[in-house]
Design an enzyme around this catalytic site. Structure first.
Site, PDB file in Angstrom:
ATOM      1  CB  SER A 186      -0.982  -0.040   1.171  1.00  0.00           C
ATOM      2  OG  SER A 186      -2.002   0.924   1.034  1.00  0.00           O
ATOM      3  CD  GLU A 315      -5.429  -4.073  -3.848  1.00  0.00           C
ATOM      4  OE1 GLU A 315      -5.545  -3.733  -2.664  1.00  0.00           O
ATOM      5  OE2 GLU A 315      -4.352  -4.516  -4.317  1.00  0.00           O
ATOM      6  CG  HIS A 411      -5.663  -2.452   0.485  1.00  0.00           C
ATOM      7  ND1 HIS A 411      -4.746  -2.357  -0.534  1.00  0.00           N
ATOM      8  CD2 HIS A 411      -5.225  -1.604   1.461  1.00  0.00           C
ATOM      9  CE1 HIS A 411      -3.802  -1.500  -0.191  1.00  0.00           C
ATOM     10  NE2 HIS A 411      -4.059  -1.037   1.011  1.00  0.00           N
TER      11      HIS A 411
END
Length: 515
Positions: A186, A315, A411
């Site tokens: 990320s 995600e 995610h």
């Protein structure tokens, strides 16, 4: 660990330290790699650590940098203090010569993060024969706010300082300074991509892994305007670093939190940024970060650094589930989201035609997944290959059972899988109660791939090429195939990743042109 015993002292460039022997590993926590960025050094570039006499105990994690808004998911109480710039080392053999080195950069939307959580424990990766390093760096306004007279991208400069420490000292822990792999997820992946483009980081890594690269990079004009709004609320209307730094870090954090809570009011000047969770990202300032990673890699800036880059299938699902919005998006809300984040005029019709079975919630998640993570990650693989580098692509598709099966391949699911930290509160967010056998097998596979890559053996599948787009699909079972998200890839065909800027018509400090 209750049976941990101190190691013998080892020498670093600034003084001797001792860690703890924990099972078969030697672990050193809270090693300073730069001076505390407070007082005269507040909002300054990191300065080298001052040498110390005697032996320093490296038994406990250092305190995290000031955190914006997002609290720990685990409810743990982090250590306190202002010695934020520290790192931690796990070594399987202090007497070894030339072990591969894995250096991790955490995510957290550029506003939160620290290394003291159990989900970043390096033990499982180190047990595979690697020296593992995790590092703290400044986040939020401390690390990425732009204020007159202060260097931009201080959080990235912290990471460079940590990598220089690794190059200078890691041999004392059994590591090879010429076999350093930097990996991150990320915001950590965005940081890794930035490091590949930064002249000051050249030569400090041999390989890199970027897990879910966010496409949010800012122009200097946008970042300056955001910094000016923060300074105004802080009572430092000039926006200069000296005025802002005169306030305690806690005050700067609190004012930043107020701006984050009120982001929607700035939509007419900050555009898409006002509809995200953070007003911070790496800034293309022309100095620290001369250009975006996509442009730099395509020009060959890091062609000698091998790269793994990929993303997760679902995600944006993490954010809708955590907000209690999964499955609740209306058609009108989906239309707004498609118009705001899609690849251009007609995005709504294009997505609806490409995904005819998708309901409003899925359409909204798809376009935000594509815009924020999936397309930027794909584009990074394409850029690195175009610039003469070697890139390996992956996608994580395994559907996690957490939240009643709603999490999917969301995610951050890759973090506990790669670290092998499956019995943590963070992992339970995705896995629910218990650890599925499929998660154990997938964790073994991903951990083995990352460490084999760091050792120089390749991750176990063929490199990415623009023609074949070979991708490792992590699933149960895993497979190697052409890039799986072909539908989205075609929707975004020809659309690059460019820095986010002030909305059209805004001049200096966000004023309307002519006003």
């Amino acid at each position: 660990m209750t049976d941990a015993t101190p190691t013998a002292p080892i020498a670093t460039a600034t003084g001797r330290i001792r860690g703890l022997t924990e099972g078969a590993l030697s672990v050193f926590r809270g090693i300073p790699y730069a001076q505390p960025p407070v007082g005269a050094l507040h909002l300054a570039a990191p300065e080298p650590v001052l040498p110390w006499d005697g032996v320093r105990d490296a038994f406990a994690f250092g305190p995290p940098p000031p955190q914006s808004l997002v609290s720990s998911l685990t409810g743990r109480v982090p250590p306190e203090g202002d010695d934020w710039l520290t790192l931690n080392v796990w070594s399987p053999d202090l007497g070894a010569a030339g072990l591969p080195v894995l250096v991790y950069v955490y995510g957290g939307a550029y506003v939160t993060g620290s290394t003291d959580g159990p989900h970043y424990d390096g033990s499982a990766l180190a047990a595979r024969g690697q020296v593992v390093v995790t590092l703290n760096y400044r986040v939020g306004a401390e690390g990425f706010g732009v204020f007159g007279g202060a260097p931009a991208n201080r959080g990235l400069l912290d990471q460079v300082a940590a990598l220089r420490w690794v190059r200078e000292n890691i041999a004392a822990f059994g590591g090879d300074p010429d076999r350093v792999t930097v990996f991150g997820e990320s915001a950590g992946a965005g940081s890794v991509a930035s490091l590949l483009a930064m002249p000051s980081a050249a030569g400090l890594m041999r390989r890199a892994v970027a897990q879910s690269v966010p496409g949010t990079f800012f122009t200097l004009d946008l970042a300056r305007d955001i910094g000016a709004r923060i300074a105004d609320r802080l009572g430092a209307p000039g926006g200069g670093a000296a005025e802002v730094a005169a306030h305690a870090p806690g005050k700067l954090r609190d004012v930043t939190d107020d701006v984050i809570r009120d982001l929607a009011r700035y939509a007419d000047r900050w555009g898409r940024v006002a509809h995200t969770a953070t007003p911070f990202s790496p800034v293309v300032d022309g100095e620290v970060l001369p250009t975006t990673p996509w442009e730099a890699l395509a020009a060959g800036a890091a062609r000698d650094v091998d790269l793994i880059v990929g993303h997760n299938q679902d995600e944006f699902r993490l954010f809708t589930v955590m907000a209690g919005r999964h499955g609740r998006t209306t058609k009108e809300e989906a239309s707004e989201t498609l118009a705001r984040f899609g690849p251009g005029p007609g995005a709504e019709d294009a997505y609806r035609a490409a995904y005819p079975e998708a309901d409003p919630s899925l359409l909204s998640e798809l376009v935000q997944s594509d815009w924020l993570f999936r397309i930027p990650s794909l584009r990074l693989a394409e850029a690195h290959t175009a610039g003469g580098g070697t890139a390996y692509a992956y996608e994580l598709c395994w559907q996690a059972p957490g939240a009643g099966g709603a999490m999917g391949a969301c995610h951050a699911l890759d973090v506990p899988l790669v670290f092998g930290a499956l019995d943590t509160d963070f992992a339970r967010l995705f896995l629910g109660d218990g650890v599925p056998a499929e998660a154990v097998a997938l964790s073994e596979e991903m951990g083995a791939a990352w460490t084999a890559f760091a050792a120089g053996d390749g991750p176990g599948w063929a490199p990415f090429t623009p023609e074949e787009r070979t991708t490792r699909v992590f699933d149960a079972p895993s497979r190697t195939a052409p890039y799986p998200e072909e539908t989205s890839r075609l929707l975004w065909d020809g659309v690059g990743v460019t820095p986010l800027d002030l909305e059209p018509g805004r001049g200096e400090n966000g004023r309307r042109a002519g006003s």
